[in-house]
Design an enzyme around this catalytic site. Sequence first.
Site, PDB file in Angstrom:
ATOM      1  N   ASP A 266       8.477   0.201   2.305  1.00  0.00           N
ATOM      2  CA  ASP A 266       7.494   0.650   3.301  1.00  0.00           C
ATOM      3  C   ASP A 266       8.125   0.709   4.681  1.00  0.00           C
ATOM      4  O   ASP A 266       7.915   1.657   5.437  1.00  0.00           O
ATOM      5  CB  ASP A 266       6.311  -0.329   3.354  1.00  0.00           C
ATOM      6  CG  ASP A 266       5.633  -0.473   1.999  1.00  0.00           C
ATOM      7  OD1 ASP A 266       5.735   0.464   1.198  1.00  0.00           O
ATOM      8  OD2 ASP A 266       5.023  -1.527   1.760  1.00  0.00           O
TER       9      ASP A 266
ATOM     10  N   GLU B 286      -0.864  -4.008  -2.452  1.00  0.00           N
ATOM     11  CA  GLU B 286      -1.231  -2.639  -2.830  1.00  0.00           C
ATOM     12  C   GLU B 286      -2.621  -2.282  -2.330  1.00  0.00           C
ATOM     13  O   GLU B 286      -2.855  -1.169  -1.858  1.00  0.00           O
ATOM     14  CB  GLU B 286      -1.156  -2.456  -4.350  1.00  0.00           C
ATOM     15  CG  GLU B 286       0.252  -2.557  -4.929  1.00  0.00           C
ATOM     16  CD  GLU B 286       1.244  -1.616  -4.259  1.00  0.00           C
ATOM     17  OE1 GLU B 286       0.841  -0.507  -3.865  1.00  0.00           O
ATOM     18  OE2 GLU B 286       2.419  -2.008  -4.106  1.00  0.00           O
TER      19      GLU B 286
END
Length: 622
Positions: free
Chosen positions: A517, A441
Amino acid sequence: MNNKQETPTPAPRRGNPFPAILWGVLIVLFLNAFVFPLFSPGRITTTDYGTFVEQVNAGKVCEVMIKSGQIYFTARTDEGKTATFRTGAVEDPELVDRLLTASSPNDSGKISFTEVVPEENSPILNFILMWILPGLIFFMLWKQASRSIQARMGAGGNFLSFGNSGARIYADSDVKTTFADVAGQDEAKEALTEIVDFLHNPKKYAEIGATLPKGALLVGPPGTGKTLIARAVAGEAKVPFFALSGSEFVQMFVGMGAAKVRDLFKQASEKAPCIIFIDEIDAIGKRRDSTFGGNDEREQTLNQLLTEMDGFDGRKGVVILAATNRPESLDRALLRPGRFDRRIQMELPDLEGRKAILEVHLAKVKHDEVDLSIVAQATAGSSGAELANIVNEAALRAVRQGRRLVTTSDLEESVETVLAGVQKKHSVLTAEEKHIVACHEIGHALVAALQTDSAPVHKITIIPRTSGALGYTMQVDEGEQVLLSRENLFNRIATLTGGRSAEELVFGSITTGASNDIEQATRLARAMVTRFGMSDKYDMMGLETVNNAYLGGDNSLTCSSETAADIDREVLRIVKEAHGKAREILSSHRAILDEAADYLMQRETITGEEFMRIVRKHTAAA
Ligand code: ADP
Ligand code: MG
Ligand code: ZN
């Protein structure tokens, strides 16, 4: 314009009545075999003529009836009971003599004999039992069968059609919704204001000779307030509101949909001025085509709708609103002038619009001082319905926590709940997994922060969500970007690859955590090549078209298969390049990555400010 040409009535198709006839036959057989004998006077045993003569001579026979070649007789059995027998009549001239002379257990001592069958049911009752009753049952079964056939055939076919649509359509004559309930959507409101004015005072328009559009079509993605604004028009104009959804027209019986349309317009013209609203009109208004055989019921309904729209007098004050999120699939005939010629676009709200919608819905709940701009910024791309849901979730959260007012943090949490799912209470992440997620993250956040064009981070958390996300980096666009440059898009892809890049740098291995992603990055890169003309190789050539733009949009390539293969290579090149950039950014700022990841590990949730403090500490020192 000649109506007939545009609205051909399809030839009625006959359903198959065979099952119904079969049923009828079965019923008659059943009645004859099991039911009718019950009405007859007791059991009849068949016997031979010799036995009959024997019985007569033995003086056991009480009664004899002769009918059309058959002899029915009752005889006293040895046990003293009477039984009925039947035998074929043989050519026997002495029969009468024999019967007259024979003795009988009767009171009179004589056999009573006739040629009529006694105790037969009355002819009327017989007629009813034999013909009317089976007929009735047969008819009922037919009806039932045809209904189920209709249901199975999905309203196709023309098996049975009863002219009456049955259901009355109720008008809502006291709609409370007004334009104030619809936030944003100013263009739509403006276009509809004229219609409201017309409904208030149709005469004003009639005097000049102006005809207002008979219909307006509300078009836009789901949840943008199309249904809401249609009600608001009725509420503003204070006229009755006939609301039906397109699927309600598609009935089990063929012809019912068309009958319903007729009913609807009849009732509406009685109540004029009023509004007819057909929601999700694509259910009936889909383009008629011959390639897939078509759907009789739907087409008949559509034809009826077209006819009615042409037939009624626009000056009377009946306005038809319809809503759809698939405008491209609508039949051309619906869109021609004189029908739904006015098209009102309802778009997803922009930053200001989102704020306004949140305000409208927040006004319905008790709340503290709330900073809506953060929430509005974090919800780019959300529809009005989603925003309404976010406010409601926030209120529910406040109740769960025993508070009386909704706060900003309730709203922020509910944004995450709506967009990413609920927090998982008992997470099963090991310490190492937690470390990986934290690095991942921070990787996203750091790449975003260090690329000037990317949006700053608002919040980073590594609390797993029910959607499957293990961590979450909430980015906030400061202003709303309408135009995105090639660099913007490329940086976005780099940010998306930042998570995986951080894993590679810190652990030297990679995990499944980047699947989402990867999906997003690939989609962006592909769009750059095929739709935005952002690759050197294909310049401004369009390689893909988008269908169903309002419903997520599925793409179809419009190029040869060689080009398609080459597009893949081009997409790969872009993604690889962005990935390389992200890795480079992270490895040259490794210290920030490590410190921020540790910090996030401890806190589990950090704000964008806390994160930027760490970033600035390092970049200022450098
Ligand atoms: P659509 O018919 O376009 O799919 P709806 O009209 O059914 O969307 O909207 C669903 C809900 O979303 C509405 O009941 C309302 O609560 C909320 N909503 C959508 N758009 C707006 C808006 N512009 N202003 C206020 N609320 C909205
Ligand atoms: Mg709707
Ligand atoms: Zn990620």
